[in-house]
Design a protein around this motif. Structure first.
Motif, PDB file in Angstrom:
ATOM      1  N   GLN A  54      40.067  40.599  52.835  1.00 25.14           N
ATOM      2  CA  GLN A  54      40.013  41.338  51.411  1.00 25.14           C
ATOM      3  C   GLN A  54      41.070  40.230  50.551  1.00 25.14           C
ATOM      4  OE1 GLN A  54      41.581  45.075  52.135  1.00 25.14           O
ATOM      5  NE2 GLN A  54      39.326  46.162  52.088  1.00 25.14           N
ATOM      6  N   ILE A  55      41.895  39.884  50.870  1.00 23.07           N
ATOM      7  CA  ILE A  55      42.913  39.326  50.020  1.00 23.07           C
ATOM      8  C   ILE A  55      43.193  37.759  49.921  1.00 23.07           C
ATOM      9  CG2 ILE A  55      44.376  41.478  50.002  1.00 23.07           C
ATOM     10  CD1 ILE A  55      46.727  39.865  51.409  1.00 23.07           C
ATOM     11  N   SER A  56      42.722  37.200  50.976  1.00 26.32           N
ATOM     12  CA  SER A  56      42.646  35.676  51.144  1.00 26.32           C
ATOM     13  C   SER A  56      41.672  34.977  50.022  1.00 26.32           C
ATOM     14  CB  SER A  56      42.490  35.189  52.357  1.00 26.32           C
ATOM     15  OG  SER A  56      42.406  33.651  52.191  1.00 26.32           O
ATOM     16  N   TRP A  57      42.345  34.039  49.110  1.00 28.55           N
ATOM     17  CA  TRP A  57      41.367  33.540  48.060  1.00 28.55           C
ATOM     18  C   TRP A  57      40.563  32.536  48.887  1.00 28.55           C
ATOM     19  CZ3 TRP A  57      41.698  28.437  47.682  1.00 28.55           C
ATOM     20  CH2 TRP A  57      42.960  27.574  47.881  1.00 28.55           C
ATOM     21  N   ARG A  58      40.862  32.261  50.197  1.00 31.99           N
ATOM     22  CA  ARG A  58      39.914  31.115  51.017  1.00 31.99           C
ATOM     23  C   ARG A  58      38.802  31.766  51.420  1.00 31.99           C
ATOM     24  NH1 ARG A  58      45.221  29.310  52.239  1.00 31.99           N
ATOM     25  NH2 ARG A  58      45.547  27.388  51.580  1.00 31.99           N
ATOM     26  N   GLU A  69      35.691  33.473  51.606  1.00 33.11           N
ATOM     27  CA  GLU A  69      34.427  34.009  50.737  1.00 33.11           C
ATOM     28  C   GLU A  69      34.199  35.243  50.651  1.00 33.11           C
ATOM     29  OE1 GLU A  69      29.967  31.998  50.094  1.00 33.11           O
ATOM     30  OE2 GLU A  69      31.297  31.000  51.409  1.00 33.11           O
ATOM     31  N   GLY A  70      33.956  35.860  49.422  1.00 32.04           N
ATOM     32  CA  GLY A  70      33.678  37.147  49.396  1.00 32.04           C
ATOM     33  C   GLY A  70      34.646  38.087  49.439  1.00 32.04           C
ATOM     34  N   SER A  71      36.019  37.669  49.394  1.00 32.87           N
ATOM     35  CA  SER A  71      37.104  38.423  49.385  1.00 32.87           C
ATOM     36  C   SER A  71      37.409  39.130  48.098  1.00 32.87           C
ATOM     37  CB  SER A  71      38.467  37.728  49.900  1.00 32.87           C
ATOM     38  OG  SER A  71      38.847  36.989  48.930  1.00 32.87           O
ATOM     39  N   ASP A  72      38.177  39.999  48.002  1.00 38.33           N
ATOM     40  CA  ASP A  72      38.168  40.599  46.558  1.00 38.33           C
ATOM     41  C   ASP A  72      38.922  39.471  45.689  1.00 38.33           C
ATOM     42  OD1 ASP A  72      37.542  43.189  46.990  1.00 38.33           O
ATOM     43  OD2 ASP A  72      39.343  43.939  47.692  1.00 38.33           O
ATOM     44  N   ILE A  73      39.768  38.775  46.302  1.00 41.33           N
ATOM     45  CA  ILE A  73      40.653  37.612  45.467  1.00 41.33           C
ATOM     46  C   ILE A  73      39.714  36.632  45.178  1.00 41.33           C
ATOM     47  CG2 ILE A  73      42.398  36.147  45.362  1.00 41.33           C
ATOM     48  CD1 ILE A  73      43.270  38.974  45.333  1.00 41.33           C
ATOM     49  N   ALA A  74      38.656  36.245  45.827  1.00 40.60           N
ATOM     50  CA  ALA A  74      37.492  35.134  45.641  1.00 40.60           C
ATOM     51  C   ALA A  74      36.809  35.573  44.721  1.00 40.60           C
ATOM     52  CB  ALA A  74      37.048  34.776  47.022  1.00 40.60           C
ATOM     53  N   LYS A  75      36.291  36.802  44.798  1.00 36.92           N
ATOM     54  CA  LYS A  75      35.484  37.436  43.709  1.00 36.92           C
ATOM     55  C   LYS A  75      36.135  37.559  42.304  1.00 36.92           C
ATOM     56  CE  LYS A  75      34.427  41.913  44.105  1.00 36.92           C
ATOM     57  NZ  LYS A  75      33.784  43.336  44.863  1.00 36.92           N
ATOM     58  N   LEU A  76      37.273  37.825  42.268  1.00 37.81           N
ATOM     59  CA  LEU A  76      38.040  37.721  41.009  1.00 37.81           C
ATOM     60  C   LEU A  76      38.306  36.423  40.501  1.00 37.81           C
ATOM     61  CD1 LEU A  76      40.852  40.583  41.664  1.00 37.81           C
ATOM     62  CD2 LEU A  76      38.576  40.743  40.100  1.00 37.81           C
ATOM     63  N   PHE A 117      34.941  42.789  34.180  1.00 40.95           N
ATOM     64  CA  PHE A 117      35.535  43.868  35.264  1.00 40.95           C
ATOM     65  C   PHE A 117      34.855  43.989  36.584  1.00 40.95           C
ATOM     66  CE2 PHE A 117      38.305  44.983  31.811  1.00 40.95           C
ATOM     67  CZ  PHE A 117      39.594  44.919  32.345  1.00 40.95           C
ATOM     68  N   GLN A 118      35.571  43.436  37.717  1.00 39.45           N
ATOM     69  CA  GLN A 118      34.828  43.707  39.037  1.00 39.45           C
ATOM     70  C   GLN A 118      35.638  44.813  39.949  1.00 39.45           C
ATOM     71  OE1 GLN A 118      32.683  41.325  40.082  1.00 39.45           O
ATOM     72  NE2 GLN A 118      32.609  40.520  37.972  1.00 39.45           N
ATOM     73  N   GLU A 119      34.776  45.604  40.683  1.00 40.10           N
ATOM     74  CA  GLU A 119      35.435  46.350  41.524  1.00 40.10           C
ATOM     75  C   GLU A 119      36.086  45.874  42.783  1.00 40.10           C
ATOM     76  OE1 GLU A 119      33.854  50.402  43.566  1.00 40.10           O
ATOM     77  OE2 GLU A 119      33.006  50.148  41.468  1.00 40.10           O
ATOM     78  N   ILE A 120      37.277  46.416  43.027  1.00 44.16           N
ATOM     79  CA  ILE A 120      37.705  45.739  44.355  1.00 44.16           C
ATOM     80  C   ILE A 120      38.399  46.871  45.162  1.00 44.16           C
ATOM     81  CG2 ILE A 120      38.477  43.446  43.500  1.00 44.16           C
ATOM     82  CD1 ILE A 120      41.155  44.696  42.440  1.00 44.16           C
ATOM     83  N   SER A 121      38.697  46.654  46.319  1.00 42.15           N
ATOM     84  CA  SER A 121      39.342  47.577  47.184  1.00 42.15           C
ATOM     85  C   SER A 121      40.851  48.224  46.709  1.00 42.15           C
ATOM     86  CB  SER A 121      39.516  46.914  48.526  1.00 42.15           C
ATOM     87  OG  SER A 121      40.652  46.034  48.530  1.00 42.15           O
ATOM     88  N   PRO A 122      40.804  49.444  47.011  1.00 40.72           N
ATOM     89  CA  PRO A 122      42.070  50.071  46.570  1.00 40.72           C
ATOM     90  C   PRO A 122      43.529  49.215  46.921  1.00 40.72           C
ATOM     91  CG  PRO A 122      40.602  51.686  47.389  1.00 40.72           C
ATOM     92  CD  PRO A 122      39.963  50.455  47.639  1.00 40.72           C
ATOM     93  N   ARG A 123      43.214  48.772  48.336  1.00 44.38           N
ATOM     94  CA  ARG A 123      44.455  48.110  48.694  1.00 44.38           C
ATOM     95  C   ARG A 123      44.644  46.862  48.078  1.00 44.38           C
ATOM     96  NH1 ARG A 123      44.566  47.746  55.028  1.00 44.38           N
ATOM     97  NH2 ARG A 123      42.642  46.451  54.749  1.00 44.38           N
ATOM     98  N   THR A 124      43.719  46.012  47.491  1.00 39.86           N
ATOM     99  CA  THR A 124      44.101  44.738  46.779  1.00 39.86           C
ATOM    100  C   THR A 124      44.290  45.352  45.664  1.00 39.86           C
ATOM    101  OG1 THR A 124      42.384  44.075  47.881  1.00 39.86           O
ATOM    102  CG2 THR A 124      42.719  42.892  45.925  1.00 39.86           C
ATOM    103  N   TYR A 125      43.841  46.231  44.685  1.00 35.42           N
ATOM    104  CA  TYR A 125      44.169  46.697  43.779  1.00 35.42           C
ATOM    105  C   TYR A 125      45.811  47.146  43.706  1.00 35.42           C
ATOM    106  CZ  TYR A 125      44.001  49.368  39.229  1.00 35.42           C
ATOM    107  OH  TYR A 125      44.146  49.572  37.856  1.00 35.42           O
ATOM    108  N   ASP A 126      46.042  47.790  44.573  1.00 37.62           N
ATOM    109  CA  ASP A 126      47.284  48.180  44.566  1.00 37.62           C
ATOM    110  C   ASP A 126      48.447  47.296  44.574  1.00 37.62           C
ATOM    111  OD1 ASP A 126      46.729  50.753  44.252  1.00 37.62           O
ATOM    112  OD2 ASP A 126      47.014  51.299  46.438  1.00 37.62           O
TER     113      ASP A 126
END
Lengths: 354, 115
Positions: A76-80, A82-89, A97-106
């Motif tokens: 979810q949180i690694s920018w490396r 592909e498809g992770s919340d961070i890569a998406k952002l 605005f992109q929807e991301i997992s609550p954990r990444t958001y927090d």
């Protein structure tokens, strides 16, 4: 003849004595091993070892689930990835605005708060700088000053907007890298799994970040050593119980040397260069894993006085801290009391109000 | 009879000692030809595989945070591999043909290291 009978009786008594003693020892050993029954597993995630020690009923399932959860978090949180919340952002920077997992958001929300409270010493939008230096790839050269200045200007957490479970980076020149808080967040993910599984005694270490739950069998606290910034070995030991997360940021972890100058991985967003605040390591104890990671990094960049002031803003969420200066002073917050014991006499301990 | 009981007692005592011995922190690899190498296993980031050219055999020792083990040996008896992974302070494993030994030292009962 009489003498022989005596010996036989004595031998019988002795046999009985030995056997009952052996039985007692076996019982004691059995009890000890039952109480000490733990599941110890080591897996690999986030570029580090993940070490778990879990006690109690359901420990094996809990440890397995925690290991899986950490892999999931990394995805979810690694920018490396592909498809992770961070890569998406990062990929959609400058759009919507992109929807991301609550954990990444927090985690992003927490990171932005530390950024604001530390005057930018910690930043979730550090990616332009961290990718330029790229300590993970061990390029071992100092980037061009003009490039550093340009990348530094792109580090700005106000360019990350968060809104009700969604997020966006304002322009394409910004990018997120929360690798610096991943290990602490992973410890927290594991401890959350333990709690949900009804586990009351466990410890998890992801690289150098540690999460603690409860205490050891027979009520003794967990022993967590603080690594010595110079060479191997430890500076001291923490005795911990309850739920607490411990993170350390040090200049000895990832670095290279050019012309006798050490370039370590803790970059100061204000200069674009490795932070130089007179510290060689900072250890922070907090009630959340991502938070302890972020605060340790921010404190390392800020130095002792400003770091201390930053931690004070967090009140009870921070249980204590240990600052180690380059001149071997170990500054321990009074809140730690006798939970920290210095073990290396090359260092001098001072207690500060905090 | 008495001696047998004594032996049972000693075995029980030994087992109890093993139960209470703390996990180690340092792995020392000693080779008659290769010399001595020490690894702080608690702070290791990646497993280390050590190829050692020994006297009558070559071995590969793997050292991880969980301890150390002989994982490869080109000798016929393969005794060293059967020792498995050693991890408690005081434990040793040896490969006699290669004259290589590994041992765990310095168990101070630490649960983790922050760095």
């Amino acid at each position: 003849m009489k003498k022989g009978t005596m010996t036989e009786a004595r031998a019988k008594r002795l046999t009985l004595f030995f056997l009952s003693l052996a039985m007692l020892l076996l019982l004691l050993g059995g009890y000890l091993s039952m109480a000490n029954n733990r599941c110890e597993v080591t897996t690999y995630a986030m570029g580090s070892f993940v070490q778990q020690k879990v006690y109690g009923r359901g420990r094996e399932n809990a440890a397995q689930k925690a290991a899986n959860e950490i892999v999931l978090l990394e995805e979810q949180i690694s920018w490396r990835v592909e498809g992770s919340d961070i890569a998406k952002l990062n990929d959609t920077a400058g759009t919507v605005f992109q929807e991301i997992s609550p954990r990444t958001y927090d985690l992003l929300a927490m990171g932005k708060t530390v950024n604001a409270r530390s005057g930018g010493a910690f930043a979730v939008t550090i990616a332009p700088l961290s990718r330029l230096w790229d300590f993970d790839e061990a390029k071992n050269w100092v980037p061009d000053a003009a490039l550093i200045a340009e990348s530094r200007a792109q580090v700005d957490d106000e360019m990350l907007l968060l809104d009700n479970g969604t997020a966006v980076l304002k322009t394409r020149s910004h990018a997120i890298d929360i690798g610096g808080i991943g290990k602490g967040a992973a410890c927290e993910a594991a401890v959350t799994v333990y709690e949900e599984a009804g586990i009351t005694r466990a410890i998890v270490a992801v690289g150098g970040s540690v999460g603690v739950l409860g205490e050891k069998p027979f009520g003794s606290p967990w022993q967590v050593a603080v690594q010595c910034p110079e060479g191997s070995g430890n500076v001291g030991e923490l005795s911990l119980s309850g739920t607490v997360y411990v993170s350390t940021s040090g200049d000895y972890e990832k670095y290279f040397e050019v012309d006798g100058v050490r370039y370590h991985h803790l970059l100061d967003p204000a200069t674009g260069y490795p932070a130089d605040s007179g510290l060689s390591s900072v250890t922070v104890l907090a009630d959340a894993g991502g938070l302890s990671d972020a605060l340790a990094t921010a404190c390392f960049v800020l130095g002792f006085e400003e770091g201390k002031a930053l931690l004070a803003q967090y009140g009870d969420a921070v249980q204590g801290a240990i600052f180690i200066s380059k001149d071997n002073q170990v500054l321990v917050s009074a809140s730690l009391g006798d939970r920290f014991v210095l073990t290396d006499d090359a260092y001098t301990q001072t207690v500060y109000e905090g | 009879m008495c001696i047998a009981a004594g032996l049972v007692f000693l075995a029980a005592a030994g087992w109890l000692l093993l139960q209470t011995r703390p996990a180690g922190t340092t792995v020392v690899v000693t080779g008659e030809l290769a010399g001595e190498q020490t690894f702080q296993i608690e702070t290791m980031d990646e497993p280390v595989r050590l190829s050692i050219a020994g006297k009558d055999a070559d071995v590969v020792v793997e050292i991880t945070r969980e301890g150390a083990a002989f994982v490869e040996a080109d000798c016929p008896d393969q005794t060293c591999k059967k020792s498995g992974r050693i991890r408690r302070a005081g434990e040793t494993a040896v490969c006699l043909p290669a004259r290589v030994s590994i041992r765990v030292e310095g168990g101070v009962g630490l649960d983790a290291v922050t760095h």
